[in-house]
Scaffold this active site. Sequence first.
Site, PDB file in Angstrom:
ATOM      1  N   SER A 110       0.834  -1.209   0.000  1.00 23.93           N
ATOM      2  CA  SER A 110       0.000   0.000   0.000  1.00 23.93           C
ATOM      3  C   SER A 110       0.864   1.252   0.000  1.00 23.93           C
ATOM      4  O   SER A 110       2.017   1.231   0.404  1.00 23.93           O
ATOM      5  CB  SER A 110      -0.887   0.040   1.250  1.00 23.93           C
ATOM      6  OG  SER A 110      -1.622  -1.136   1.372  1.00 23.93           O
TER       7      SER A 110
HETATM    8  N1  SAH Z   1       0.862  -5.441   4.394  1.00 23.62           N
HETATM    9  C1  SAH Z   1       1.421  -5.837   3.129  1.00 23.62           C
HETATM   10  C2  SAH Z   1       0.430  -5.636   2.015  1.00 23.62           C
HETATM   11  C3  SAH Z   1       0.271  -6.859   1.199  1.00 23.62           C
HETATM   12  S1  SAH Z   1      -1.058  -6.872   0.050  1.00 23.62           S
HETATM   13  C4  SAH Z   1       2.754  -5.184   2.864  1.00 23.62           C
HETATM   14  O1  SAH Z   1       3.184  -4.330   3.649  1.00 23.62           O
HETATM   15  O2  SAH Z   1       3.379  -5.540   1.881  1.00 23.62           O
HETATM   16  C5  SAH Z   1      -2.199  -7.925   0.853  1.00 23.62           C
HETATM   17  C6  SAH Z   1      -1.770  -9.341   1.102  1.00 23.62           C
HETATM   18  O3  SAH Z   1      -2.866 -10.043   1.664  1.00 23.62           O
HETATM   19  C7  SAH Z   1      -1.358 -10.129  -0.129  1.00 23.62           C
HETATM   20  O4  SAH Z   1      -0.034 -10.552   0.016  1.00 23.62           O
HETATM   21  C8  SAH Z   1      -2.321 -11.327  -0.160  1.00 23.62           C
HETATM   22  O5  SAH Z   1      -1.733 -12.533  -0.586  1.00 23.62           O
HETATM   23  C9  SAH Z   1      -2.723 -11.400   1.306  1.00 23.62           C
HETATM   24  N2  SAH Z   1      -3.955 -12.129   1.598  1.00 23.62           N
HETATM   25  C10 SAH Z   1      -5.142 -12.122   0.926  1.00 23.62           C
HETATM   26  N3  SAH Z   1      -6.021 -12.957   1.522  1.00 23.62           N
HETATM   27  C11 SAH Z   1      -5.376 -13.498   2.597  1.00 23.62           C
HETATM   28  C12 SAH Z   1      -5.733 -14.443   3.610  1.00 23.62           C
HETATM   29  N4  SAH Z   1      -6.948 -15.015   3.654  1.00 23.62           N
HETATM   30  N5  SAH Z   1      -4.823 -14.755   4.538  1.00 23.62           N
HETATM   31  C13 SAH Z   1      -3.586 -14.209   4.531  1.00 23.62           C
HETATM   32  N6  SAH Z   1      -3.179 -13.323   3.608  1.00 23.62           N
HETATM   33  C14 SAH Z   1      -4.061 -12.963   2.654  1.00 23.62           C
END
Ligand code: SAH
Length: 263
Positions: A110
Site C-alpha cells: 500500500s
Molecule cells: N501489508 C502488506 C500488504 C500486502 S497486500 C505489505 O506491507 O506488503 C495484501 C496481502 O494479503 C497479499 O499478500 C495477499 O496474498 C494477502 N492475503 C489475501 N487474503 C489473505 C488471507 N486469507 N490470509 C492471509 N493473507 C491474505
Amino acid sequence: MSQRPGFPVKLAKTGASGPSGKVPSALPVRSVQTPTALAPRVASSVSGLGLDSGAVRARMVRKLAEQGVKDTRVLDAMGVVERHRFVESALVNQAYEDTSLPIGLGQTISKPNVVARMVELLCQDAPGKLGRILEIGTGCGYQAAVLSHVATEVYSIERLRGLHEKARTNLRPFRLHNVHLIFGDGMLGYPKGAPYAGIISAAGGDAVPDTWLDQLAVGGRLIAPTITPAGHQALVVILKTAQGFERQVLEAVHFVPLKSGVA
Ligand code: SAH
C-alpha cells in the site's frame, strides 16, 4: 555490508543528515533479490545508504504529517522503517513516493499514506504501545515492520507461500524479534496469539470474518477494507466493547481481495 540494492546516488544531494546508525546490520540475502547486474552500483552507493534514505524518509514523514497523520508513534515508525528494502530493485527509486507498488504474485504494497492512516486508526485512543496485533496479509513485510514499532508483538499471516518467504527474507536484517510470520489462511485468524489488542487487514473481503471478531480483545480495534452495502470497498473500523461491537465506515479504498485457503 548489505547486498541489497543501494539507494539512488542522486538522492545524496538532499544534504540532510540522517542517522547512519539506523542501517540494520545486514545478513546475507538470497541472490534472487540481488541481481548481479546491480552489484557494482550497490558496492559504490551502499556506504551512503543510511544518510540518503534517511533524508528521503524524513521528507515522506513531513508529507504524511501535512496530509493529516498526527500520531507521533506512527510518524516515528514510518521514519524508521526503510521502505526501499521491501521493494524490488527496479522500484527502489519510487519507494518513498506516495504510491502503491507491486510486490510479486499480483499483490501490492500500500501507499505510505494508507499504511500510516491504517496504523493510526489502530493506535487511536490507545495510550503508549499497543499489545499484541494480528496483521492479515504480510505481503512483503513492510507494514509488519511498521507495526513492530507501535506494538509489543506482531503476528502477521500470509496465504501465499512465495510472499511469506519473501517477507521473511526482507525482515531478517532488521532483527525485529517481536514480529512473528505465519504461513496460513488469515480468514481463520491466528488463535494462538489471541486475544488481540488490534487486528489490521491488508486485503479486502465482502465481510469481516467472525473469527477476527472472536479473536479481538474487549477494548480492541479492527481495521479492515470491506465491501459496504453500497457495493464499494471502504475502510471499516470495529471496536469491541463489553456490550458488543461498534462499527464505523470510513473512506473508500482499493485493496487486493481477501481470499481463502493457501497457495
Ligand atoms: N501489508 C502488506 C500488504 C500486502 S497486500 C505489505 O506491507 O506488503 C495484501 C496481502 O494479503 C497479499 O499478500 C495477499 O496474498 C494477502 N492475503 C489475501 N487474503 C489473505 C488471507 N486469507 N490470509 C492471509 N493473507 C491474505
